[in-house]
Design a protein around this motif. Structure first.
Motif, PDB file in Angstrom:
ATOM      1  N   ASP A 240      -2.303 -33.754 -45.324  1.00  0.00           N
ATOM      2  CA  ASP A 240      -1.197 -34.226 -46.151  1.00  0.00           C
ATOM      3  C   ASP A 240      -1.549 -34.405 -47.621  1.00  0.00           C
ATOM      4  OD1 ASP A 240      -2.913 -36.345 -45.933  1.00  0.00           O
ATOM      5  OD2 ASP A 240      -1.444 -37.764 -45.143  1.00  0.00           O
ATOM      6  N   VAL A 241      -2.715 -33.936 -48.072  1.00  0.00           N
ATOM      7  CA  VAL A 241      -3.089 -34.076 -49.475  1.00  0.00           C
ATOM      8  C   VAL A 241      -2.232 -33.143 -50.321  1.00  0.00           C
ATOM      9  CG1 VAL A 241      -4.942 -33.857 -51.165  1.00  0.00           C
ATOM     10  CG2 VAL A 241      -5.448 -34.728 -48.872  1.00  0.00           C
ATOM     11  N   ARG A 242      -1.644 -33.663 -51.393  1.00  0.00           N
ATOM     12  CA  ARG A 242      -0.828 -32.852 -52.285  1.00  0.00           C
ATOM     13  C   ARG A 242      -1.669 -32.422 -53.479  1.00  0.00           C
ATOM     14  NH1 ARG A 242       4.223 -32.405 -49.599  1.00  0.00           N
ATOM     15  NH2 ARG A 242       4.383 -30.776 -51.191  1.00  0.00           N
TER      16      ARG A 242
ATOM     17  N   LYS B  21      -6.861 -32.756 -56.774  1.00  0.00           N
ATOM     18  CA  LYS B  21      -7.601 -32.146 -57.880  1.00  0.00           C
ATOM     19  C   LYS B  21      -9.110 -32.249 -57.654  1.00  0.00           C
ATOM     20  CE  LYS B  21      -3.839 -33.100 -61.103  1.00  0.00           C
ATOM     21  NZ  LYS B  21      -3.350 -33.953 -62.199  1.00  0.00           N
ATOM     22  N   TRP B  22      -9.549 -33.383 -57.113  1.00  0.00           N
ATOM     23  CA  TRP B  22     -10.975 -33.534 -56.841  1.00  0.00           C
ATOM     24  C   TRP B  22     -11.443 -32.566 -55.753  1.00  0.00           C
ATOM     25  CZ3 TRP B  22     -14.036 -35.380 -60.169  1.00  0.00           C
ATOM     26  CH2 TRP B  22     -13.734 -36.491 -60.955  1.00  0.00           C
TER      27      TRP B  22
ATOM     28  N   ARG C 109      -0.799 -22.452 -52.876  1.00  0.00           N
ATOM     29  CA  ARG C 109      -1.112 -22.643 -54.292  1.00  0.00           C
ATOM     30  C   ARG C 109      -2.551 -23.104 -54.471  1.00  0.00           C
ATOM     31  NH1 ARG C 109       1.038 -27.226 -58.370  1.00  0.00           N
ATOM     32  NH2 ARG C 109       0.148 -26.396 -60.284  1.00  0.00           N
ATOM     33  N   ALA C 110      -3.030 -23.985 -53.585  1.00  0.00           N
ATOM     34  CA  ALA C 110      -4.406 -24.467 -53.683  1.00  0.00           C
ATOM     35  C   ALA C 110      -5.395 -23.323 -53.471  1.00  0.00           C
ATOM     36  CB  ALA C 110      -4.651 -25.570 -52.645  1.00  0.00           C
ATOM     37  N   VAL C 111      -5.129 -22.466 -52.489  1.00  0.00           N
ATOM     38  CA  VAL C 111      -5.999 -21.317 -52.258  1.00  0.00           C
ATOM     39  C   VAL C 111      -5.976 -20.381 -53.460  1.00  0.00           C
ATOM     40  CG1 VAL C 111      -6.330 -19.248 -50.840  1.00  0.00           C
ATOM     41  CG2 VAL C 111      -5.839 -21.429 -49.749  1.00  0.00           C
ATOM     42  N   GLY C 112      -4.786 -20.185 -54.045  1.00  0.00           N
ATOM     43  CA  GLY C 112      -4.686 -19.343 -55.230  1.00  0.00           C
ATOM     44  C   GLY C 112      -5.500 -19.881 -56.400  1.00  0.00           C
ATOM     45  N   LEU C 113      -5.427 -21.194 -56.623  1.00  0.00           N
ATOM     46  CA  LEU C 113      -6.215 -21.792 -57.699  1.00  0.00           C
ATOM     47  C   LEU C 113      -7.710 -21.676 -57.411  1.00  0.00           C
ATOM     48  CD1 LEU C 113      -4.074 -24.994 -58.401  1.00  0.00           C
ATOM     49  CD2 LEU C 113      -4.427 -23.066 -59.965  1.00  0.00           C
ATOM     50  N   TRP C 114      -8.077 -21.932 -56.164  1.00  0.00           N
ATOM     51  CA  TRP C 114      -9.496 -21.843 -55.775  1.00  0.00           C
ATOM     52  C   TRP C 114     -10.033 -20.432 -55.988  1.00  0.00           C
ATOM     53  CZ3 TRP C 114     -11.484 -18.933 -51.637  1.00  0.00           C
ATOM     54  CH2 TRP C 114     -12.820 -19.175 -51.310  1.00  0.00           C
TER      55      TRP C 114
ATOM     56  N   ALA D  94     -17.660 -34.593 -53.331  1.00  0.00           N
ATOM     57  CA  ALA D  94     -17.273 -34.246 -51.962  1.00  0.00           C
ATOM     58  C   ALA D  94     -17.302 -35.472 -51.056  1.00  0.00           C
ATOM     59  CB  ALA D  94     -18.190 -33.151 -51.420  1.00  0.00           C
ATOM     60  N   LEU D  95     -18.366 -36.259 -51.133  1.00  0.00           N
ATOM     61  CA  LEU D  95     -18.503 -37.422 -50.269  1.00  0.00           C
ATOM     62  C   LEU D  95     -17.456 -38.492 -50.569  1.00  0.00           C
ATOM     63  CD1 LEU D  95     -22.403 -37.752 -50.210  1.00  0.00           C
ATOM     64  CD2 LEU D  95     -20.920 -36.835 -48.418  1.00  0.00           C
ATOM     65  N   ARG D  96     -17.036 -38.572 -51.812  1.00  0.00           N
ATOM     66  CA  ARG D  96     -16.084 -39.615 -52.200  1.00  0.00           C
ATOM     67  C   ARG D  96     -14.619 -39.200 -52.000  1.00  0.00           C
ATOM     68  NH1 ARG D  96     -15.905 -44.291 -55.107  1.00  0.00           N
ATOM     69  NH2 ARG D  96     -14.024 -44.680 -56.345  1.00  0.00           N
ATOM     70  N   HIS D  97     -14.312 -37.950 -52.257  1.00  0.00           N
ATOM     71  CA  HIS D  97     -12.901 -37.565 -52.359  1.00  0.00           C
ATOM     72  C   HIS D  97     -12.422 -36.581 -51.300  1.00  0.00           C
ATOM     73  CE1 HIS D  97     -12.377 -39.589 -56.222  1.00  0.00           C
ATOM     74  NE2 HIS D  97     -13.520 -39.050 -56.630  1.00  0.00           N
ATOM     75  N   VAL D  98     -13.310 -35.898 -50.596  1.00  0.00           N
ATOM     76  CA  VAL D  98     -12.879 -34.883 -49.640  1.00  0.00           C
ATOM     77  C   VAL D  98     -12.837 -35.489 -48.241  1.00  0.00           C
ATOM     78  CG1 VAL D  98     -13.398 -32.641 -48.614  1.00  0.00           C
ATOM     79  CG2 VAL D  98     -13.840 -33.031 -51.048  1.00  0.00           C
ATOM     80  N   PRO D  99     -11.682 -35.427 -47.565  1.00  0.00           N
ATOM     81  CA  PRO D  99     -11.620 -35.966 -46.204  1.00  0.00           C
ATOM     82  C   PRO D  99     -12.389 -35.084 -45.224  1.00  0.00           C
ATOM     83  CG  PRO D  99      -9.551 -34.862 -46.768  1.00  0.00           C
ATOM     84  CD  PRO D  99     -10.392 -34.862 -48.017  1.00  0.00           C
TER      85      PRO D  99
END
Length: 479
Positions: free
Chosen positions: A3-5, A12-13, A137-142, A184-189
């Protein structure tokens, strides 16, 4: 459901983390070629040692990349991604501090293991984290930022080689990792596949890597290791036997029941084999024979990457309308033409009249074929197997490049000290480029004869923007 937008701070992180991680592996795949002459001079390395500097990395990466994705599904994608980043950075530090070519080659092999963990993991994190409405969109930006990294890589690598030295091509990964891991440790689920069962095809991975390694060694050290070539073939036969009998193989052989999938992977072997040999030798030709600096050699090939970054998505859309057969036939022929145009590059070559025409034609050819090839691979299998199909195709491309870097100097008659003699290297280069062009013509003919329009409604690639010249984009399984 994830559910991350993408507009959120966490979104963004996550993008920053995955771009940083994948950029580490992507930079090394495009930069090291430019540094090879300086590495050879500094470490007094033979041509075979330079080949192993490329191939040690490609060997472990190609052999383990399918296993790396499975480990993330089972034990946690963030965990395996972070381990991969730390592993890659530690191996990069070893590369940067290597006192001998043997140590450098060993460290490069370790780098490939880290790359096999983080490369599939970076995209899998996006798939598993973002809301379905934002995922495309996230994949496109990546993939877009990754393409920019691929474009900047040779320029940055050349600047480092000419400035602080070739060791910084590897040492640069350490601060990138120090930035990536805490984010990654702080912001990525964390995420995992609840259906994963914990059984891994370790034996298959070992046999596959062993087969590639033995054949590669036999090609690079030709004349003294014919028994190793036989052993490599035997390991390959054993790999097929094990994969056929295992309940959950790393390489499910039944996927090749699709004639389209099989044909496309044969085309992939031809195309990326030629590309691997081309980029390896061209970086040396520009410096050893044409007298370019490392920075000039890296920058010289930039238009190819820039064209792919700008037009790969449009090429994929065109192939959707007209079918993949024409792009996959015409693209390799354009690339073959570019490699023959590279024969104009000799001593004191002029960039605008000798190098740029070949580089531009190469870029147009790669734009024409890369995106349609990836789309066709995914379209040739069931939707549920798209991630496996993409991983197999990516591993096939890397294995083809590995074999090409090993075999092409042998076929072209390059001696162990050829790169120290401009005249000897130039003569061998003029024998090698027609070989690469011929392999591309074979790939074009196979595509024309065997590739057909996919069925409507089949799965399409999410990585539409692509700037990596060394392998096709890899698609992750859905989170």
């Amino acid at each position: 459901m994830p559910d991350v937008r993408i507009a959120s701070a966490q979104g963004k992180w996550i993008l920053i983390t995955t771009v940083l991680g994948s950029s580490m592996a992507l930079l090394d795949s495009t930069v090291v070629n430019v540094a090879l002459p300086r590495i050879g001079d500094d470490l007094d390395a033979s041509l075979s040692a330079l080949q192993w500097t490329i191939n040690a990395y490609m060997l472990t990466l190609a052999g383990l990349i399918l296993l790396g994705g499975s480990l993330g599904d089972q034990y946690g994608r963030r965990k395996i991604f972070v381990i991969g980043v730390v592993w890659f950075a530690a191996a990069s530090l070893m590369c940067g501090l290597a006192p001998t070519d043997a140590v450098l080659i060993g460290a490069r092999a370790l780098q490939g293991i880290g790359g096999a963990l983080l490369t599939p993991g970076s995209l899998a994190l996006i798939q598993a984290s973002f809301h379905p409405d934002d995922r495309a969109r996230a994949v496109g930006l990546w993939s877009g930022f990754g393409g920019i990294g691929a474009a900047v890589g040779p320029f940055l690598g050349g600047w480092l080689v000419d400035g602080p030295g070739w060791r910084w091509v590897f040492l640069l990964n350490v601060p990138l990792a120090l930035l990536c891991v805490p984010i990654a440790l702080r912001h990525v689920p964390e995420s995992a596949d609840g259906r994963a069962h914990g059984r891994f095809d370790i034996l298959g991975a070992v046999l596959g890597a062993l087969a590639l390694g033995l054949v590669t060694f036999a090609l690079i050290e030709a004349g003294t290791t014919s028994l190793l070539a036989v052993a490599g073939v035997a390991a390959g036969v054993a790999f097929v036997y094990v994969e056929k009998r295992r309940q959950d193989p790393m390489l499910p052989l039944d996927i090749f029941a699709s004639r389209q999938f099989t044909a496309l992977n044969i085309v992939t072997l031809c195309v990326y084999g030629a590309f691997g040999g081309y980029f390896f030798l061209t970086a040396l030709q520009l410096q050893v024979v044409a007298g370019y600096s490392a920075l000039a050699a890296g920058t010289a090939l930039l238009p190819t990457t820039a064209l792919m970054l700008l037009f790969s998505a449009r090429s994929g859309a065109l192939a959707d309308r007209i079918g993949p057969r024409i792009p996959l036939t015409v693209g390799p022929l354009l690339c073959a033409t570019a490699m023959l145009l590279m024969l104009r590059v000799g001593e004191h070559a002029n960039y605008l009249t000798d190098v740029l025409p070949a580089v531009l034609v190469q870029g147009v050819g790669m734009v024409t074929l890369v995106a349609p090839l990836t789309a066709s691979v995914l379209a040739s299998v069931d939707t549920a197997r798209a991630g496996v199909a993409s991983g197999i195709n990516n591993a096939a491309a890397r294995a083809a490049s590995l074999i090409a870097v090993a075999a092409l100097p042998l076929l072209a008659g390059m001696g162990p000290e050829a790169y120290r003699s401009p005249s000897a290297f130039d003569a061998a280069f003029h024998r090698a480029m027609p070989i690469c062009a011929g392999v591309l013509v074979v790939g074009s003919a196979l595509a024309f004869a065997m590739v057909r329009r996919p069925a409507p409604g089949c799965v399409r690639p999410e990585c539409r923007t692509h700037g990596n010249v060394t392998s096709p984009p890899i698609e992750a399984k859905g989170g």
